[in-house]
Design an enzyme around this catalytic site. Structure first.
Site, PDB file in Angstrom:
ATOM      1  N   THR A  98       0.810  -1.214   0.000  1.00 45.67           N
ATOM      2  CA  THR A  98       0.000   0.000   0.000  1.00 45.67           C
ATOM      3  C   THR A  98       0.843   1.264   0.000  1.00 45.67           C
ATOM      4  OG1 THR A  98      -1.776  -1.157   1.167  1.00 45.67           O
ATOM      5  CG2 THR A  98      -1.823   1.240   1.233  1.00 45.67           C
TER       6      THR A  98
ATOM      7  N   ASP B 252       1.842  -7.523  -4.151  1.00 47.75           N
ATOM      8  CA  ASP B 252       1.098  -7.566  -2.902  1.00 47.75           C
ATOM      9  C   ASP B 252       1.811  -8.543  -1.980  1.00 47.75           C
ATOM     10  OD1 ASP B 252      -1.006  -8.707  -0.994  1.00 47.75           O
ATOM     11  OD2 ASP B 252      -2.137  -7.080  -1.942  1.00 47.75           O
ATOM     12  N   SER B 253       1.940  -8.194  -0.712  1.00 47.12           N
ATOM     13  CA  SER B 253       2.731  -9.034   0.184  1.00 47.12           C
ATOM     14  C   SER B 253       2.098 -10.395   0.440  1.00 47.12           C
ATOM     15  CB  SER B 253       2.978  -8.317   1.513  1.00 47.12           C
ATOM     16  OG  SER B 253       1.808  -8.251   2.289  1.00 47.12           O
ATOM     17  N   SER B 254       0.825 -10.567   0.090  1.00 44.68           N
ATOM     18  CA  SER B 254       0.203 -11.884   0.220  1.00 44.68           C
ATOM     19  C   SER B 254       0.856 -12.898  -0.713  1.00 44.68           C
ATOM     20  CB  SER B 254      -1.298 -11.802  -0.087  1.00 44.68           C
ATOM     21  OG  SER B 254      -1.953 -10.976   0.855  1.00 44.68           O
TER      22      SER B 254
ATOM     23  N   ASP C 266       0.757  -7.163   5.383  1.00 46.93           N
ATOM     24  CA  ASP C 266       0.168  -8.460   5.722  1.00 46.93           C
ATOM     25  C   ASP C 266       1.202  -9.519   6.095  1.00 46.93           C
ATOM     26  OD1 ASP C 266      -2.336  -7.472   5.409  1.00 46.93           O
ATOM     27  OD2 ASP C 266      -2.717  -8.377   3.456  1.00 46.93           O
TER      28      ASP C 266
ATOM     29  N   THR D 287       4.322  -9.140  15.313  1.00 43.88           N
ATOM     30  CA  THR D 287       3.138  -9.800  14.760  1.00 43.88           C
ATOM     31  C   THR D 287       2.160  -8.713  14.334  1.00 43.88           C
ATOM     32  OG1 THR D 287       3.356 -11.726  16.207  1.00 43.88           O
ATOM     33  CG2 THR D 287       1.191 -11.317  15.275  1.00 43.88           C
TER      34      THR D 287
ATOM     35  N   THR E  53       3.125 -20.934  21.709  1.00 48.17           N
ATOM     36  CA  THR E  53       1.796 -20.605  22.204  1.00 48.17           C
ATOM     37  C   THR E  53       1.003 -19.829  21.166  1.00 48.17           C
ATOM     38  OG1 THR E  53       0.529 -19.426  23.904  1.00 48.17           O
ATOM     39  CG2 THR E  53       2.692 -18.529  23.345  1.00 48.17           C
ATOM     40  N   GLN E  54      -0.288 -20.121  21.097  1.00 51.84           N
ATOM     41  CA  GLN E  54      -1.138 -19.361  20.183  1.00 51.84           C
ATOM     42  C   GLN E  54      -1.617 -18.054  20.815  1.00 51.84           C
ATOM     43  OE1 GLN E  54      -5.494 -21.253  20.244  1.00 51.84           O
ATOM     44  NE2 GLN E  54      -3.965 -22.808  19.801  1.00 51.84           N
ATOM     45  N   CYS E  55      -1.209 -17.808  22.069  1.00 53.45           N
ATOM     46  CA  CYS E  55      -1.498 -16.525  22.706  1.00 53.45           C
ATOM     47  C   CYS E  55      -0.640 -15.436  22.053  1.00 53.45           C
ATOM     48  CB  CYS E  55      -1.186 -16.574  24.193  1.00 53.45           C
ATOM     49  SG  CYS E  55      -2.195 -17.762  25.126  1.00 53.45           S
TER      50      CYS E  55
END
Length: 342
Positions: free
Chosen positions: A16, A60-62, A93, A168, A278-280
């Site tokens: 972007t 695009d970073s995807s 992203d 993140t 961990t997914q936290c």
């Protein structure tokens, strides 16, 4: 005697931040970075010389993948002796993935490589692109005792500079799109630019080296209540998969169902590397702290400690590509190589 002017290379990969709105049609079009100073005259007040280079086809970073990471690393290596710092413009992203990968690929980095982008196009009235870009270049230009202040891969967004492999993406809508919940910012931009020098990495005088061999033969399993044996086996026991990141609950906890424990043991026994993260959003894996993680520890699962999922995945690609042997793989993964974990 003239004051030293830092030379900064601006690398545009896409995203972007590289778009500008045509107010007659409302459409977004690619920004010509050769006209950078004309569009952002504030850059002329920075005490540095800026040159630009772009991907042949901005993306695009995807669509970003390890081949593109190698392209970025090639640009930095080819220009390393000619510039004092690098600012990489990248879609938000997958920016944390690329910044994490680059931290492992660029060994003994003695100069700043700062990733940035924006939530709104550079020509938008309320854009965050200008501040992110200007401050990233200013930080990349910082010098102390004749050497760059920043000597690692970072990510700058919304007034904060983070260690790249600690970040993140947390929001698709807010300007504060990134967080580093397990490590403090390296710098904060306000009325004054405050650098937290005690947190910075230092490479010393070791020779800069680029690692291009990445092995993406990995999988990511996110646990959820009701996850079934068929799904886990399909991801973990596929022949071409060499390593698996398992996003567990809380401090590294997972189901104690017999099928799950047996499958983990089977995978480890077959030579696959399983990493527990961990997914936290924040916090650390502490295998063995609860009964629901003791079986993972006994089976030989590697502790990801407080590493992010992005850094865990890219670190696995790096270690697998480097040919690290099974006897030392666990020890090396659980060791901080670029400040990615405590």
């Amino acid at each position: 005697m003239n004051k030293y002017r830092s030379k900064i290379l601006l690398v545009y990969t896409g995203g972007t931040i590289g778009m500008i709105k045509d107010y007659e049609t409302g459409a977004l079009k690619a920004f010509n970075f050769d006209e950078l100073l004309n569009r952002i005259p504030e850059l002329s007040h920075l005490d540095c010389e800026i040159q630009t280079v772009s991907f042949e086809t901005p993306m695009d970073s995807s669509n970003m993948n390890p081949e593109h990471w190698i392209r970025i690393a090639d640009i930095i290596e080819d220009s390393y002796s000619d510039f004092d710092g690098f600012v990489v413009l990248h879609g938000s992203d997958t920016m944390s993935y690329t910044a994490s990968a680059m931290s492992f690929m660029l060994e003994n980095l003695g100069k700043p490589v700062i990733f940035t982008g924006s939530q709104l196009p550079i020509g938008d009235i309320r854009t965050d692109a200008k501040e992110n870009l200007i401050t990233s270049i200013e930080i990349a230009s910082l010098r102390k005792n004749g050497r760059p202040v920043i000597q690692e891969v970072c990510l700058y967004f919304e007034y904060k500079l983070y260690r790249g492999n600690r970040t993140t993406k947390i929001s698709a809508d807010h300007f504060q799109a990134f967080a580093s919940l397990n490590f403090p910012p390296l710098a904060e931009s306000g009325v004054h630019l405050k650098v937290n020098e005690d947190q910075l990495l230092r490479s010393g005088r070791k020779k800069f080296k680029v690692h291009r061999d990445l092995d993406p033969s990995i999988a990511l399993v996110k646990l959820f209540p009701g996850i079934n044996k068929t799904a886990v086996r399909a991801m973990v026991m596929t022949d071409d998969i060499k390593a698996v990141v398992i996003e567990t609950y809380g401090a590294g906890n997972a189901p104690t169902d017999q099928w799950f424990s047996d499958l983990v043991k089977e995978a480890v026994s077959s030579g696959k590397f399983l990493v527990n993260v961990t997914q936290c959003s924040g916090g650390s894996v502490m295998m063995g702290h609860y009964e629901t993680s003791s079986h993972l520890k006994k089976a030989g699962v590697i502790s990801g400690k407080n590493i992010t999922t992005e850094a865990a995945l890219t670190k696995l690609m790096y270690l697998l590509g480097s040919g690290v042997g099974p006897k030392v793989f666990r020890t090396i993964f659980e060791t901080s190589l670029r400040g990615e974990m405590d």
